[in-house]
Design a protein around this motif. Structure first.
Motif, PDB file in Angstrom:
ATOM      1  N   LEU A 484       3.454   3.849  -3.315  1.00 49.79           N
ATOM      2  CA  LEU A 484       3.683   2.751  -2.384  1.00 49.79           C
ATOM      3  C   LEU A 484       4.237   3.253  -1.048  1.00 49.79           C
ATOM      4  CD1 LEU A 484       5.210   0.205  -4.934  1.00 49.79           C
ATOM      5  CD2 LEU A 484       2.964   0.062  -3.842  1.00 49.79           C
ATOM      6  N   LYS A 485       5.095   4.281  -1.109  1.00 41.47           N
ATOM      7  CA  LYS A 485       5.612   4.865   0.136  1.00 41.47           C
ATOM      8  C   LYS A 485       4.498   5.493   0.961  1.00 41.47           C
ATOM      9  CE  LYS A 485      10.366   5.995  -1.234  1.00 41.47           C
ATOM     10  NZ  LYS A 485      11.340   7.088  -1.493  1.00 41.47           N
ATOM     11  N   ASP A 486       3.506   6.038   0.262  1.00 40.37           N
ATOM     12  CA  ASP A 486       2.382   6.661   0.950  1.00 40.37           C
ATOM     13  C   ASP A 486       1.362   5.654   1.458  1.00 40.37           C
ATOM     14  OD1 ASP A 486       3.520   9.115   0.448  1.00 40.37           O
ATOM     15  OD2 ASP A 486       2.311   9.523  -1.339  1.00 40.37           O
ATOM     16  N   GLY A 487       1.658   4.374   1.315  1.00 44.89           N
ATOM     17  CA  GLY A 487       0.780   3.337   1.845  1.00 44.89           C
ATOM     18  C   GLY A 487      -0.135   2.704   0.824  1.00 44.89           C
ATOM     19  N   GLY A 488       0.040   3.013  -0.436  1.00 51.12           N
ATOM     20  CA  GLY A 488      -0.789   2.416  -1.473  1.00 51.12           C
ATOM     21  C   GLY A 488      -0.584   0.913  -1.579  1.00 51.12           C
ATOM     22  N   GLY A 506      12.572  -5.745 -15.205  1.00 51.90           N
ATOM     23  CA  GLY A 506      12.780  -7.139 -15.579  1.00 51.90           C
ATOM     24  C   GLY A 506      12.324  -8.091 -14.491  1.00 51.90           C
ATOM     25  N   VAL A 507      11.556  -7.562 -13.537  1.00 58.62           N
ATOM     26  CA  VAL A 507      11.080  -8.338 -12.383  1.00 58.62           C
ATOM     27  C   VAL A 507       9.559  -8.264 -12.355  1.00 58.62           C
ATOM     28  CG1 VAL A 507      11.099  -8.529  -9.854  1.00 58.62           C
ATOM     29  CG2 VAL A 507      13.173  -7.837 -11.079  1.00 58.62           C
ATOM     30  N   LYS A 508       8.921  -9.380 -12.059  1.00 56.28           N
ATOM     31  CA  LYS A 508       7.471  -9.387 -11.935  1.00 56.28           C
ATOM     32  C   LYS A 508       7.036  -8.395 -10.864  1.00 56.28           C
ATOM     33  CE  LYS A 508       5.984 -12.478 -14.911  1.00 56.28           C
ATOM     34  NZ  LYS A 508       5.035 -12.092 -15.978  1.00 56.28           N
ATOM     35  N   TYR A 509       5.965  -7.671 -11.139  1.00 59.76           N
ATOM     36  CA  TYR A 509       5.542  -6.618 -10.216  1.00 59.76           C
ATOM     37  C   TYR A 509       5.289  -7.161  -8.814  1.00 59.76           C
ATOM     38  CZ  TYR A 509       2.998  -2.701  -8.215  1.00 59.76           C
ATOM     39  OH  TYR A 509       2.600  -1.672  -7.391  1.00 59.76           O
ATOM     40  N   GLU A 510       4.764  -8.378  -8.735  1.00 60.60           N
ATOM     41  CA  GLU A 510       4.455  -8.958  -7.426  1.00 60.60           C
ATOM     42  C   GLU A 510       5.699  -9.127  -6.561  1.00 60.60           C
ATOM     43  OE1 GLU A 510       1.193  -9.543 -10.104  1.00 60.60           O
ATOM     44  OE2 GLU A 510       3.320 -10.042 -10.308  1.00 60.60           O
ATOM     45  N   LYS A 511       6.868  -9.221  -7.201  1.00 62.43           N
ATOM     46  CA  LYS A 511       8.111  -9.408  -6.443  1.00 62.43           C
ATOM     47  C   LYS A 511       8.821  -8.085  -6.152  1.00 62.43           C
ATOM     48  CE  LYS A 511       8.987 -14.071  -8.190  1.00 62.43           C
ATOM     49  NZ  LYS A 511       9.949 -14.969  -8.879  1.00 62.43           N
ATOM     50  N   CYS A 512       8.235  -6.981  -6.610  1.00 60.68           N
ATOM     51  CA  CYS A 512       8.799  -5.657  -6.335  1.00 60.68           C
ATOM     52  C   CYS A 512       8.283  -5.128  -4.998  1.00 60.68           C
ATOM     53  CB  CYS A 512       8.415  -4.678  -7.446  1.00 60.68           C
ATOM     54  SG  CYS A 512       9.119  -5.050  -9.066  1.00 60.68           S
ATOM     55  N   TRP A 513       8.975  -4.114  -4.504  1.00 64.39           N
ATOM     56  CA  TRP A 513       8.583  -3.398  -3.291  1.00 64.39           C
ATOM     57  C   TRP A 513       8.290  -4.343  -2.126  1.00 64.39           C
ATOM     58  CZ3 TRP A 513       9.772   1.356  -2.518  1.00 64.39           C
ATOM     59  CH2 TRP A 513       9.247   2.053  -1.431  1.00 64.39           C
ATOM     60  N   PRO A 514       9.342  -4.840  -1.479  1.00 66.40           N
ATOM     61  CA  PRO A 514       9.159  -5.790  -0.377  1.00 66.40           C
ATOM     62  C   PRO A 514       8.310  -5.201   0.741  1.00 66.40           C
ATOM     63  CG  PRO A 514      11.401  -4.907  -0.416  1.00 66.40           C
ATOM     64  CD  PRO A 514      10.754  -4.494  -1.696  1.00 66.40           C
ATOM     65  N   GLU A 515       7.651  -6.068   1.449  1.00 71.50           N
ATOM     66  CA  GLU A 515       6.731  -5.637   2.497  1.00 71.50           C
ATOM     67  C   GLU A 515       7.417  -4.758   3.530  1.00 71.50           C
ATOM     68  OE1 GLU A 515       3.432  -6.138   2.588  1.00 71.50           O
ATOM     69  OE2 GLU A 515       3.680  -7.004   0.595  1.00 71.50           O
ATOM     70  N   THR A 516       8.695  -5.010   3.805  1.00 67.71           N
ATOM     71  CA  THR A 516       9.423  -4.240   4.813  1.00 67.71           C
ATOM     72  C   THR A 516       9.660  -2.802   4.387  1.00 67.71           C
ATOM     73  OG1 THR A 516      11.512  -5.035   3.878  1.00 67.71           O
ATOM     74  CG2 THR A 516      10.606  -6.237   5.775  1.00 67.71           C
ATOM     75  N   SER A 517       9.393  -2.476   3.108  1.00 73.76           N
ATOM     76  CA  SER A 517       9.600  -1.110   2.633  1.00 73.76           C
ATOM     77  C   SER A 517       8.399  -0.217   2.904  1.00 73.76           C
ATOM     78  CB  SER A 517       9.906  -1.120   1.132  1.00 73.76           C
ATOM     79  OG  SER A 517      11.126  -1.756   0.874  1.00 73.76           O
ATOM     80  N   LYS A 518       7.336  -0.796   3.359  1.00 77.05           N
ATOM     81  CA  LYS A 518       6.122   0.014   3.585  1.00 77.05           C
ATOM     82  C   LYS A 518       6.280   0.870   4.829  1.00 77.05           C
ATOM     83  CE  LYS A 518       2.796  -2.946   1.232  1.00 77.05           C
ATOM     84  NZ  LYS A 518       1.551  -3.723   1.353  1.00 77.05           N
TER      85      LYS A 518
END
Length: 518
Positions: A484-488, A506-518
Motif C-alpha cells: 500500500l505504501k508503494d501505491g498499491g 478486528g477492522v474491516k479491510y475497507e476501513k484500513c489504511w486511510p487515503e491520507t496514508s498513500k
C-alpha cells in the motif's frame, strides 16, 4: 497533537542502522533496571512492616494507591515521547533516549524508601516517585526496538537479549540481597539499605549504557515536518485548539483498544504480569511465616532463576518456531503446576522427610522460576509487532501511544492488586513485626500467593488460545503495508491477505489504511 508529513511516514519502514550484538547488549542493560525494579519491591513490605512501623494494609496501600496515581505518568510520558520532536529540545536531545538519562537523578532520590522512621506520607511520596521514574524510563525505552529496526530478526534479537538481562537481574538481585542480609544480619535495617541503595546505583549505570548503545528515528523518518511545525508555532495561541488537542490525545489512547490483537495481548499481559506481582509481594511472607524460613533463604531461592537464563535463547527460538499462542499454553500450564507444587510442599512440610522436602523445594522452585521468566518473556516479544497491526489501520507509527497506554493499564491493575492484598491479609489477622503469624494469616498468605495467581494465569491461558499474531501473520501484514505504501490499490488485495488483516486488526479491510496514508 502533531503536524505530520505523510510522505515522511513511508520512510519509517527502513532500518536506520543494522542492529549488532553490542547494540542489543547495551539496549538490554536498560532492562536490568526494568526487571530489577520489581525485585527491589519484593523486599519493601517486609522492610516497612519490620522496621518502619507500618501495618500490612498500610504498606500494601502505599504500593497500591501510589501505583495507580503514578499510572497516569505512563500516559503523559507516552504522549510526550511521541510528540517531543515538535520542539527544538526534542530534536536536539531525542524523543526516546533523553528519558533514560533524565531518569537517573530521579531514581537516586527514591532511596528515601529505605529510611526507617519517616511519616506515612513520606513513604507514599518516595514510592510514588519510584513508580513515576519507572514510567518515565520504561515507556520510551520500550519503544526503541520499533524505531531501531523493522527487521523481524533484529527486533527478536533486541527483545531476546532484553529479556535475558531482565532475567539476570531477577537472579542477581535476590542472590546479592541474600548474601548481604546473611552477612549484615537481616534483623538490621541497614542490611536492607546497603543492598537496595547499592542496586539503585547499578541501575543508573545500566541506563547510561543503554543510552549510549541505542538510537531512534530522525524527526523526518518519524513523520514530522519540522518547517510546518515551526510555522504553526508562529500562530497565536488558541485555547480551543489546545483543548481539542488534549481530547484527541485521550482519544488516541482509547483508540488502541480498537485493534483486536492489542486487546488480546494487553489482557494476557496484564493478567500475567499483575498476578506475578502478587506472587512477588507475598513470597517473602510465605517463606517467613508459612515455611518458617529466614528472609535471606527466601531471597536466595528467588536467585535460583539464574538457572533459567541460558534458556532465553531457547525461548526466542521457540517463540519464532511455535508462535505466541502455542508457547503461551506451554507456559501457563507449567507455571500453574509449579504453584501447585509449592502448595503441596507447604502442606507436607511436617510429614515429609526434611532431606526429601528440601530437594523437592529446590526442584519445584527452579521449575516455577523458569516458567515465571517465560511469562515475562512472551508478551514483550509480541509487543514490537503490535504497532504493525495498528499501522495498517491508521497509517501511522504510534508505538509510544501503545507503550504508554499499556503501562498505564499495567500500573492500574498492579495498584488494585497490591491494595487488595493488604486489605485481605489484614482481614486474616496479620500481625506486623511478628516472629510468626496466626494460622488464619498463614492460610491467607497461601491463598493469595497460590490461589489468586493460578486463577489469573488460567484466565490469561484461555484468552491466549485465540491469539493469532505470529511471525507468519506479521509477515503477511507487513507485506501488505509495504504494498500500500508503494501505491498499491486496496481493491487489489489478495483474499487470504484480507482475511489475515481483518483477523489481526478486528477492522474491516475497507476501513484500513486511510487515503491520507498513500
Amino acid at each position: 497533537m502533531s503536524q505530520v508529513n505523510e510522505n515522511a511516514v513511508a520512510q519509517t519502514d527502513k532500518p536506520v542502522r543494522k542492529v549488532k550484538l553490542m547494540n542489543a547488549i547495551g539496549f538490554a542493560l536498560g532492562d536490568f533496571y526494568g526487571g530489577g525494579f520489581g525485585q527491589l519491591a519484593v523486599f519493601l513490605p517486609v522492610f516497612w512492616t519490620k522496621f518502619a512501623g507500618l501495618e500490612v494494609d498500610q504498606a500494601q496501600n502505599i504500593v497500591g494507591i501510589a501505583t495507580m496515581v503514578a499510572a497516569f505518568a505512563a500516559l503523559a510520558v507516552g504522549a510526550l515521547s511521541d510528540n517531543l520532536y515538535r520542539y527544538k529540545f526534542g530534536r536536539k536531545f531525542g524523543r526516546r533516549r533523553f528519558f533514560l538519562i533524565a531518569g537517573i537523578p530521579v531514581l537516586l532520590c527514591t532511596s528515601l524508601m529505605w529510611i526507617p522512621g519517616m511519616p506515612l506520607w513520606a513513604y507514599f511520596a518516595a514510592y510514588a516517585l519510584w513508580i513515576i521514574a519507572n514510567q518515565m524510563i520504561m515507556t520510551p525505552y520500550s519503544a526503541l526496538p520499533t524505531e531501531m529496526t523493522t527487521d523481524f530478526n533484529g527486533r527478536t534479537m533486541l527483545s531476546t537479549t532484553r529479556m535475558l538481562f531482565s532475567g539476570i537481574s531477577n537472579a542477581v538481585i535476590p542472590l546479592g540481597a541474600a548474601a548481604l542480609l546473611a552477612a549484615l544480619g537481616e534483623e538490621n535495617a541497614y542490611a536492607y539499605q546497603v543492598a537496595m541503595i547499592g542496586f539503585l546505583v547499578i541501575f543508573c549505570l545500566c541506563l547510561f549504557a543503554a543510552w549510549k548503545a541505542t538510537w531512534e528515528l530522525t524527526p523526518e523518518k518519524a513523520g514530522f515536518d519540522v518547517e510546518a511545525i515551526e510555522a504553526e508555532k508562529q500562530q497565536p495561541f488558541n485555547f480551543g485548539e489546545w483543548i481539542k488537542g488534549v481530547g484527541q490525545l485521550f482519544a488516541d489512547f482509547l483508540s488502541t483498544l480498537r485493534i483486536k490483537s492489542f486487546r488480546k495481548h494487553v489482557l494476557i499481559y496484564l493478567l500475567g504480569q499483575s498476578f506475578l506481582d502478587i506472587f512477588g509481594q507475598t513470597w517473602m511472607f510465605f517463606v517467613l511465616y508459612d515455611l518458617n524460613k529466614p528472609a535471606a533463604f527466601a531471597s536466595a531461592l528467588l536467585g535460583l532463576s539464574i538457572i533459567g537464563e541460558p534458556l532465553k535463547p531457547v525461548f526466542g527460538w521457540l517463540f519464532a518456531k511455535l508462535g505466541p499462542r502455542k508457547l503461551f499454553s506451554i507456559d501457563f500450564a507449567g507455571a500453574i503446576l509449579g504453584l501447585l507444587g509449592l502448595l503441596f510442599l507447604w502442606k507436607s512440610q511436617s510429614t515429609m522427610d526434611p532431606g526429601t522436602w528440601n530437594i523437592l523445594l529446590y526442584v519445584i522452585m527452579i521449575w516455577w522460576l523458569i516458567f515465571r521468566a517465560l511469562t515475562w518473556f512472551i508478551p514483550w516479544n509480541v509487543f514490537p509487532f503490535i504497532p504493525d497491526v495498528d499501522e495498517l489501520v491508521t497509517g501511522k507509527n504510534r508505538t509510544g501511544v501503545f507503550v504508554g497506554f499499556q503501562l498505564f493499564l499495567r500500573k492500574m491493575t498492579a495498584g488494585f492488586a497490591a491494595s487488595a492484598i493488604g486489605i485481605y491479609l489484614a482481614s486474616t489477622g496479620f500481625v506486623k513485626d511478628a516472629e510468626s503469624q496466626p494460622v488464619t494469616a498463614q492460610n491467607g498468605i497461601a491463598t493469595v500467593m497460590v490461589g489468586w495467581v493460578i486463577l489469573g494465569l488460567a484466565i490469561a491461558w484461555i484468552i491466549s488460545l485465540t491469539f493469532a499474531l505470529d511471525k507468519k501473520t506479521d509477515g503477511i501484514l507487513v507485506g501488505e503495508i509495504q504494498r500500500l505504501k508503494d501505491g498499491g490499490s486496496k481493491a487489489d488485495v489478495d483474499p487470504e491477505v484480507r482475511k489475515v488483516c481483518e483477523k489481526l486488526t478486528g477492522v474491516k479491510y475497507e476501513k484500513c489504511w486511510p487515503e491520507t496514508s498513500k
